[in-house]
Write a protein that holds these residues in place. Structure first.
Motif, mmCIF file in Angstrom:
data_model
loop_
_atom_site.group_PDB
_atom_site.id
_atom_site.type_symbol
_atom_site.label_atom_id
_atom_site.label_comp_id
_atom_site.label_asym_id
_atom_site.label_seq_id
_atom_site.Cartn_x
_atom_site.Cartn_y
_atom_site.Cartn_z
ATOM 1 N N LEU A 157 0.829 -1.196 0.000
ATOM 2 C CA LEU A 157 0.000 0.000 0.000
ATOM 3 C C LEU A 157 0.868 1.253 0.000
ATOM 4 O O LEU A 157 0.486 2.281 -0.561
ATOM 5 C CB LEU A 157 -0.908 -0.003 1.230
ATOM 6 C CG LEU A 157 -2.149 0.881 1.159
ATOM 7 C CD1 LEU A 157 -3.024 0.494 -0.026
ATOM 8 C CD2 LEU A 157 -2.951 0.788 2.444
ATOM 9 N N ASP A 216 -8.228 -6.402 2.998
ATOM 10 C CA ASP A 216 -7.338 -6.465 4.162
ATOM 11 C C ASP A 216 -7.102 -5.110 4.810
ATOM 12 O O ASP A 216 -6.853 -5.032 6.018
ATOM 13 C CB ASP A 216 -5.987 -7.076 3.763
ATOM 14 C CG ASP A 216 -6.116 -8.520 3.324
ATOM 15 O OD1 ASP A 216 -7.037 -9.209 3.810
ATOM 16 O OD2 ASP A 216 -5.308 -8.963 2.486
ATOM 17 N N LYS A 217 -7.151 -4.029 4.025
ATOM 18 C CA LYS A 217 -6.834 -2.718 4.578
ATOM 19 C C LYS A 217 -7.843 -1.656 4.125
ATOM 20 O O LYS A 217 -7.476 -0.649 3.528
ATOM 21 C CB LYS A 217 -5.415 -2.308 4.157
ATOM 22 C CG LYS A 217 -4.338 -3.222 4.712
ATOM 23 C CD LYS A 217 -2.942 -2.721 4.374
ATOM 24 C CE LYS A 217 -1.873 -3.603 5.000
ATOM 25 N NZ LYS A 217 -0.503 -3.112 4.693
ATOM 26 N N PHE A 250 -6.211 -4.299 -2.185
ATOM 27 C CA PHE A 250 -6.085 -3.983 -0.764
ATOM 28 C C PHE A 250 -7.408 -3.745 -0.033
ATOM 29 O O PHE A 250 -7.414 -3.556 1.174
ATOM 30 C CB PHE A 250 -5.208 -2.734 -0.588
ATOM 31 C CG PHE A 250 -3.843 -2.870 -1.187
ATOM 32 C CD1 PHE A 250 -2.818 -3.483 -0.490
ATOM 33 C CD2 PHE A 250 -3.581 -2.416 -2.469
ATOM 34 C CE1 PHE A 250 -1.562 -3.625 -1.047
ATOM 35 C CE2 PHE A 250 -2.327 -2.551 -3.037
ATOM 36 C CZ PHE A 250 -1.306 -3.158 -2.326
ATOM 37 N N SER A 265 -15.150 -1.783 5.578
ATOM 38 C CA SER A 265 -14.741 -1.635 6.981
ATOM 39 C C SER A 265 -15.782 -2.194 7.929
ATOM 40 O O SER A 265 -15.553 -2.253 9.137
ATOM 41 C CB SER A 265 -14.497 -0.146 7.307
ATOM 42 O OG SER A 265 -15.727 0.550 7.482
ATOM 43 N N PHE A 315 -5.611 3.234 12.871
ATOM 44 C CA PHE A 315 -6.041 3.575 11.516
ATOM 45 C C PHE A 315 -5.802 5.030 11.155
ATOM 46 O O PHE A 315 -5.392 5.346 10.052
ATOM 47 C CB PHE A 315 -7.529 3.242 11.344
ATOM 48 C CG PHE A 315 -8.222 4.110 10.322
ATOM 49 C CD1 PHE A 315 -7.853 4.073 8.988
ATOM 50 C CD2 PHE A 315 -9.216 4.987 10.699
ATOM 51 C CE1 PHE A 315 -8.476 4.874 8.048
ATOM 52 C CE2 PHE A 315 -9.849 5.796 9.774
ATOM 53 C CZ PHE A 315 -9.474 5.731 8.442
ATOM 54 N N THR A 352 -8.060 -2.851 15.720
ATOM 55 C CA THR A 352 -8.107 -2.682 14.273
ATOM 56 C C THR A 352 -8.226 -1.219 13.891
ATOM 57 O O THR A 352 -7.603 -0.744 12.951
ATOM 58 C CB THR A 352 -9.283 -3.462 13.668
ATOM 59 O OG1 THR A 352 -9.162 -4.838 14.042
ATOM 60 C CG2 THR A 352 -9.268 -3.358 12.147
ATOM 61 N N GLN A 374 -7.139 2.065 5.420
ATOM 62 C CA GLN A 374 -6.087 2.788 4.715
ATOM 63 C C GLN A 374 -6.526 3.152 3.291
ATOM 64 O O GLN A 374 -6.209 4.238 2.797
ATOM 65 C CB GLN A 374 -4.811 1.937 4.677
ATOM 66 C CG GLN A 374 -4.122 1.785 6.019
ATOM 67 C CD GLN A 374 -4.780 0.767 6.936
ATOM 68 O OE1 GLN A 374 -5.744 0.106 6.550
ATOM 69 N NE2 GLN A 374 -4.263 0.626 8.139
#
Length: 256
Positions: free
Chosen positions: A107, A140-141, A137, A165, A179, A175, A144
């Motif tokens: 990322l 998993d993210k 991504f 999310s 962030f 988690t 971000q």
């Protein structure tokens, strides 16, 4: 931002600059892009590919460029970007028969290429990386991805990231604790995402209660122990995948 020098700062200081590998090491190139971050590094570049990919480079290359007596005898263009950013961004300028598109497995690389693509007005690269942001991504993210999308004004990608999310595995306190990206989004935007998640949780709770009340006792997600306490039946939701759960959330609250 960009300057032509004779010779480059690294050469003037007596420090030999590293020349990166293919396709940036051809002897017949006509411009030298130089970076001092993290160490002095030179990129031998033909002007045509960057000029075709970027109106910014096309304009810069029309400026008078002195013939220098630098280390390679060609004009030197000092760049602010670091070696990794230039390797990735300039790599997208070449035809695929010459150089395969750079891999964007992290990322951090996505962010640095987007930043450079916006600066150099490389619309094609920006659109490619924008799509890669979601494809590689989003699961998993998503936090971000949301921050990057908001930073660059990509509304569709921000909405998709916000919905992802809502996956159950992303509701753990740790988690969301790490962030917040102050360099990408404002505190107000962060607060809006957290408020969106709370509203979706509330909507989900109401839906669960509605389904329970509409079901018969045997299908309810609890049993009653001897002390008249409701005990959750773990098997009640075991057939619900994260994809279905997240899809339900999207249906309950679509507005971010």
């Amino acid at each position: 931002m960009i300057s032509y020098s004779n010779p480059s700062s690294s050469v003037a200081m007596g420090e030999l600059a590293k020349v990166v590998g293919s396709p940036f090491n051809k002897q017949e190139t006509d411009i030298l892009c130089s970076s001092d971050q993290p160490t002095p590094t030179d990129f031998r570049v033909f002007k045509s590919p960057p000029a075709l990919a970027s109106p910014f480079f096309a304009s810069v290359f029309t400026l008078p460029q002195p013939v220098t007596d630098g280390s390679y005898g060609i004009p030197v263009m000092q760049m602010q970007e670091d070696e990794r950013t230039l390797t990735l961004t300039l790599g997208f300028c070449f035809f695929i028969s010459v150089n395969r598109p750079p891999r964007l497995d992290y990322l951090e690389d996505i962010h640095r290429v987007i930043k450079a693509a916006v600066k150099f007005e490389m619309k094609g690269v920006e659109e490619y990386v924008e799509a890669k942001l979601l494809d590689g991504f989003i699961r998993d993210k998503p936090f971000q991805v949301f921050a990057i999308a908001c930073h660059y004004g990509w509304k569709r990608e921000a909405r998709v990231a916000a919905s992802f999310s809502l996956l159950p595995s992303l509701f753990l306190p740790e988690t969301t604790a790490a962030f917040y990206e102050p360099n990408l989004i404002t505190a107000a935007t962060y607060h809006r995402l957290m408020q969106y998640r709370r509203e979706c949780m509330t909507a989900a709770g109401r839906e669960v209660i509605r389904l329970i009340e509409a079901s018969d006792c045997s299908s309810r997600p609890w049993s009653v122990d001897p002390d008249q306490r409701r005990v959750c039946k773990g098997s009640y939701f075991e057939n619900s995948s994260e994809e279905k759960f997240q899809h339900k959330f999207q249906g309950w609250n679509k507005d971010l």
